[in-house]
Design a protein around this motif. Structure first.
Motif, mmCIF file in Angstrom:
data_model
loop_
_atom_site.group_PDB
_atom_site.id
_atom_site.type_symbol
_atom_site.label_atom_id
_atom_site.label_comp_id
_atom_site.label_asym_id
_atom_site.label_seq_id
_atom_site.Cartn_x
_atom_site.Cartn_y
_atom_site.Cartn_z
ATOM 1 N N VAL A 293 24.542 -56.767 -12.124
ATOM 2 C CA VAL A 293 24.493 -55.328 -11.850
ATOM 3 C C VAL A 293 23.052 -54.835 -11.803
ATOM 4 C CG1 VAL A 293 25.155 -53.038 -12.666
ATOM 5 C CG2 VAL A 293 26.769 -54.936 -12.850
ATOM 6 N N GLU A 294 22.247 -55.263 -12.761
ATOM 7 C CA GLU A 294 20.851 -54.817 -12.795
ATOM 8 C C GLU A 294 20.078 -55.313 -11.579
ATOM 9 O OE1 GLU A 294 19.696 -56.276 -16.593
ATOM 10 O OE2 GLU A 294 20.486 -54.531 -17.680
ATOM 11 N N LYS A 295 20.343 -56.556 -11.158
ATOM 12 C CA LYS A 295 19.664 -57.104 -9.979
ATOM 13 C C LYS A 295 20.041 -56.324 -8.731
ATOM 14 C CE LYS A 295 18.971 -61.404 -7.400
ATOM 15 N NZ LYS A 295 19.339 -62.838 -7.292
ATOM 16 N N SER A 296 21.256 -55.790 -8.703
ATOM 17 C CA SER A 296 21.725 -55.039 -7.538
ATOM 18 C C SER A 296 21.044 -53.677 -7.401
ATOM 19 C CB SER A 296 23.243 -54.844 -7.616
ATOM 20 O OG SER A 296 23.578 -53.831 -8.553
ATOM 21 N N GLY A 297 20.392 -53.226 -8.475
ATOM 22 C CA GLY A 297 19.725 -51.927 -8.434
ATOM 23 C C GLY A 297 20.516 -50.809 -9.068
ATOM 24 N N ASN A 298 21.683 -51.125 -9.619
ATOM 25 C CA ASN A 298 22.493 -50.125 -10.298
ATOM 26 C C ASN A 298 22.463 -50.341 -11.807
ATOM 27 O OD1 ASN A 298 23.303 -48.484 -8.131
ATOM 28 N ND2 ASN A 298 24.899 -49.931 -7.548
ATOM 29 N N LYS A 299 23.135 -49.461 -12.545
ATOM 30 C CA LYS A 299 23.039 -49.457 -14.001
ATOM 31 C C LYS A 299 24.370 -49.867 -14.634
ATOM 32 C CE LYS A 299 22.089 -46.228 -17.831
ATOM 33 N NZ LYS A 299 21.758 -44.817 -18.145
ATOM 34 N N PRO A 300 24.382 -50.967 -15.424
ATOM 35 C CA PRO A 300 25.617 -51.332 -16.122
ATOM 36 C C PRO A 300 25.882 -50.385 -17.292
ATOM 37 C CG PRO A 300 23.840 -52.831 -16.729
ATOM 38 C CD PRO A 300 23.291 -51.915 -15.665
#
Length: 332
Positions: A293-300
């Motif tokens: 999720v973090e690599k995708s640019g969003n926030k877990p």
């Protein structure tokens, strides 16, 4: 307190304790057959990405009592077909579906002919950032350029969204453009089945601008093929989004945040809700999930059943008000 009152209270407490010890322990519900995970969009977008990430974590962490989780892309009617199939399996905890802000937006505009409030949101797992991007060779350099272009002629740019008009990627660009003085009812909006398809259309020159969430845009930015004009986040980004200016930082007083998670069918029992909430809490703590999720640019994130239920109803009200302001439809 009188002695007889104390004795009465003590006797009642002991009777309750004895009754509780005599009753058998409530067995927690567990899956006993294949689990179907309905995904209301085509493969390639963030909804699909995260659903399959959830499936992988559930199986890798052995959270489904040995049962296989089968993702099924049920595409059509802006996600309504997936929800209709989920509703047809009311009370069955072996059926999951994506819970997403887009479904609330679609229903509020009247484009999604099913009411998401009938379902059971069990967890919110990702806070998503919506971005506006163009090809790297576009003359548009930032959000201010886009606003200037569309103020002069709202039809000048073809804007791609997914999976339908009036859903979250549409609202995420319509809201700031409206706040900036653009006649959003005159925009040229092209809906695609998924954000993956809308980005492909942008790369192929079929549209001029795309509104989509970060994971489908950032790889093409890294490859030098796309440029981000603005982020709809409420705050400046970090990590892969560090340096990307929000609409607010560019003088436009608007933001739009969406969420991604899991919902269950209507009529499921408390024991089924509890099992899935516990399992998804563990998914939210899984290092592989967090990294993806973090690599995708969003926030877990993790918000369980109570918070997800409150969000669903609060977002329904807020989106209805936004839809009326944007003249995109009216809440059902």
């Amino acid at each position: 307190m009188p002695l007889h009152r104390i004795r009465a209270l003590l006797a009642g407490a002991l009777a309750t304790l004895a009754l509780g010890m005599a009753l058998p322990a409530h067995a927690q519900w567990k899956p006993t057959e294949r689990i179907t995970y309905l995904i209301g969009v085509a493969p390639g977008g963030t909804v699909d990405l995260y659903a399959r990430g959830v499936r992988d974590a559930l199986e890798n962490l052995k959270l489904t009592n040995g049962q296989t989780v089968v993702p099924e892309n049920k595409v059509g009617a802006g996600g309504a077909l997936a929800l209709q199939q989920l509703k047809a399996n009311a009370g069955n905890g072996h059926w999951l579906a994506t819970f997403h802000t887009g479904a609330i937006a679609g229903a509020a505009t009247g484009l999604l002919r099913i009411d998401p409030r009938e379902f059971v949101p069990v967890a919110m797992l990702v806070e998503e950032t919506s971005l506006v991007a163009v090809r790297a060779d576009s003359p548009l350099k930032d959000g201010k350029d886009l606003v200037a272009l569309l103020r002069a002629d709202p039809t000048k740019a073809r804007i791609a969204v997914a999976p339908a008009l009036g859903q979250n990627t549409h609202l995420a660009i319509a809201k700031p453009l409206q706040a900036a003085g653009v006649a959003i009812d005159r925009l040229t909006i092209a809906p695609f089945r998924s954000s993956g398809e809308s980005v492909t259309a942008l790369l192929g020159g079929h549209v001029d601008v795309v509104s989509a969430t970060a994971p489908v845009i950032l790889p093409h930015v890294a490859a030098g093929k796309l440029r981000i004009l603005a982020s709809a986040a409420a705050e400046p980004g970090t990590g892969a989004l560090a340096g990307v200016k929000t609409w607010r930082e560019q003088g436009v007083p608007a933001d739009y945040v969406s969420y991604n998670g899991v919902m269950l069918a209507p009529g499921v029992g408390a024991d089924q809700i509890r099992m899935w909430e516990d399992a998804l809490r563990k998914v939210s703590q899984d290092p592989a999930w967090l990294q993806m999720v973090e690599k995708s640019g969003n926030k877990p994130i993790f918000r369980g059943f109570v918070d997800s239920h409150r969000y669903l109803h609060a977002e329904w009200k807020a989106t209805g008000e936004l839809v009326q302001q944007l003249k995109l439809g009216a809440p059902k």
